[in-house]
Design a protein around this motif. Structure first.
Motif, mmCIF file in Angstrom:
data_model
loop_
_atom_site.group_PDB
_atom_site.id
_atom_site.type_symbol
_atom_site.label_atom_id
_atom_site.label_comp_id
_atom_site.label_asym_id
_atom_site.label_seq_id
_atom_site.Cartn_x
_atom_site.Cartn_y
_atom_site.Cartn_z
ATOM 1 N N GLN A 237 0.663 -1.193 -0.011
ATOM 2 C CA GLN A 237 0.313 -0.538 -0.043
ATOM 3 C C GLN A 237 0.696 1.549 -0.176
ATOM 4 N N LEU A 238 2.136 0.660 0.694
ATOM 5 C CA LEU A 238 2.976 2.083 0.366
ATOM 6 C C LEU A 238 3.755 2.612 -0.300
ATOM 7 N N HIS A 239 3.308 1.503 -1.435
ATOM 8 C CA HIS A 239 4.330 1.995 -2.535
ATOM 9 C C HIS A 239 3.054 2.454 -3.327
ATOM 10 N N ARG A 240 2.085 2.509 -3.652
ATOM 11 C CA ARG A 240 1.158 3.039 -3.874
ATOM 12 C C ARG A 240 1.001 4.190 -4.002
ATOM 13 N N ASP A 241 0.811 4.764 -2.341
ATOM 14 C CA ASP A 241 0.479 5.617 -1.278
ATOM 15 C C ASP A 241 1.988 5.979 -0.517
ATOM 16 N N PRO A 242 2.943 6.679 -0.800
ATOM 17 C CA PRO A 242 4.286 6.760 0.272
ATOM 18 C C PRO A 242 4.381 7.414 1.332
ATOM 19 N N GLU A 243 3.569 8.642 0.385
ATOM 20 C CA GLU A 243 3.038 9.742 1.347
ATOM 21 C C GLU A 243 2.130 9.256 3.003
ATOM 22 N N ASN A 244 2.079 8.742 2.702
ATOM 23 C CA ASN A 244 0.707 8.600 3.789
ATOM 24 C C ASN A 244 0.928 8.150 5.085
ATOM 25 N N ALA A 245 1.020 9.171 5.731
ATOM 26 C CA ALA A 245 1.648 8.938 7.159
ATOM 27 C C ALA A 245 0.726 8.221 8.461
ATOM 28 N N GLY A 246 -0.604 7.239 7.732
ATOM 29 C CA GLY A 246 -1.100 6.558 8.654
ATOM 30 C C GLY A 246 -0.269 5.053 8.320
ATOM 31 N N LEU A 247 -0.773 4.957 7.160
ATOM 32 C CA LEU A 247 0.414 3.782 6.703
ATOM 33 C C LEU A 247 1.665 3.210 7.607
ATOM 34 N N ARG A 248 2.424 4.512 7.387
ATOM 35 C CA ARG A 248 3.803 4.843 8.000
ATOM 36 C C ARG A 248 3.659 4.289 9.557
ATOM 37 N N ASP A 249 2.978 5.240 9.584
ATOM 38 C CA ASP A 249 2.574 5.081 11.751
ATOM 39 C C ASP A 249 1.968 3.194 12.191
ATOM 40 N N MET A 250 1.340 2.612 11.060
ATOM 41 C CA MET A 250 1.095 0.629 10.994
ATOM 42 C C MET A 250 2.278 0.733 10.768
ATOM 43 N N VAL A 251 2.737 0.513 9.695
ATOM 44 C CA VAL A 251 4.105 -0.743 10.166
ATOM 45 C C VAL A 251 4.871 -0.280 11.084
ATOM 46 N N SER A 252 5.232 0.508 11.897
ATOM 47 C CA SER A 252 5.806 1.117 12.666
ATOM 48 C C SER A 252 5.642 0.424 14.099
ATOM 49 N N ARG A 253 4.622 0.618 14.328
ATOM 50 C CA ARG A 253 2.933 0.117 15.307
ATOM 51 C C ARG A 253 3.876 -1.774 15.050
ATOM 52 N N LEU A 254 3.501 -2.407 14.059
ATOM 53 C CA LEU A 254 3.518 -3.148 13.514
ATOM 54 C C LEU A 254 5.311 -3.779 14.056
ATOM 55 N N GLU A 255 6.054 -3.369 13.532
ATOM 56 C CA GLU A 255 7.409 -3.510 13.583
ATOM 57 C C GLU A 255 7.354 -3.685 14.821
ATOM 58 N N GLN A 256 7.148 -2.943 16.154
ATOM 59 C CA GLN A 256 8.007 -3.191 17.138
ATOM 60 C C GLN A 256 6.643 -4.407 17.773
ATOM 61 N N ARG A 257 5.545 -4.237 17.508
ATOM 62 C CA ARG A 257 5.244 -5.549 17.976
ATOM 63 C C ARG A 257 5.708 -7.027 18.160
ATOM 64 N N ARG A 258 6.331 -6.689 16.551
ATOM 65 C CA ARG A 258 7.211 -8.050 15.996
ATOM 66 C C ARG A 258 8.331 -7.952 16.493
ATOM 67 N N LYS A 259 9.166 -7.363 17.468
ATOM 68 C CA LYS A 259 10.329 -7.317 17.760
ATOM 69 C C LYS A 259 9.545 -7.441 19.058
ATOM 70 N N TYR A 260 8.975 -7.376 19.624
ATOM 71 C CA TYR A 260 8.725 -8.066 20.688
ATOM 72 C C TYR A 260 8.398 -8.952 20.733
ATOM 73 N N LEU A 261 7.458 -9.528 19.772
ATOM 74 C CA LEU A 261 7.242 -11.094 19.916
ATOM 75 C C LEU A 261 8.381 -12.253 19.411
ATOM 76 N N MET A 262 9.447 -11.147 18.991
ATOM 77 C CA MET A 262 10.806 -11.843 18.494
ATOM 78 C C MET A 262 11.652 -12.396 19.764
ATOM 79 N N LYS A 263 11.128 -11.477 20.975
ATOM 80 C CA LYS A 263 12.241 -11.737 22.160
ATOM 81 C C LYS A 263 11.079 -12.355 23.058
ATOM 82 N N LYS A 264 9.669 -12.802 22.817
ATOM 83 C CA LYS A 264 9.234 -13.422 23.393
ATOM 84 C C LYS A 264 9.291 -14.744 23.385
#
Length: 113
Positions: A72-99
């Motif tokens: 989706q970001l590839h189609r709409d690179p300026e979408n701050a909401g999408l970037r924020d969602m990616v950032s939150r999911l990446e943080q969750r993924r890091k937490y899960l990796m540690k867990k």
């Protein structure tokens, strides 16, 4: 469901213990006692294994979601909401990796005892 399986195992071992007693087989009774002492460890390992499966499933789902958001970001690179969602999911993924790593380490520690 797991509690029922453990309960049945304990009852089965108790029946065998009584049978061994009626046969006056003290060595067999001691073996059965040893097995019964290991039951709580086995239950903990099964529960941790199930926990890892759930964490891994969530990890895979997050990876899929992140990939979808990248498309989706590839189609709409300026979408701050999408970037924020990616950032939150990446943080969750890091937490899960540690867990997952922590649970696997505990499993290895318990199985080496």
């Amino acid at each position: 469901m797991i509690m029922n399986e453990t309960f049945l195992e304990v009852n089965d071992y108790l029946d065998l213990y009584l049978l061994a007693g009626s046969l006056q087989d003290k060595a067999w009774q001691q073996q059965i006692i040893g097995k019964m002492q290991d039951l709580p460890k086995e239950k903990v390992q099964r529960e941790k294994s199930l926990n890892i499966d759930e964490l891994a499933k969530e990890f895979r789902m997050i990876n899929t979601d992140i990939l979808d958001l990248y498309h989706q970001l590839h189609r709409d690179p300026e979408n701050a909401g999408l970037r924020d969602m990616v950032s939150r999911l990446e943080q969750r993924r890091k937490y899960l990796m540690k867990k997952i790593h922590a649970v696997e380490t505990k499993l290895q520690h318990h199985s080496s005892k």
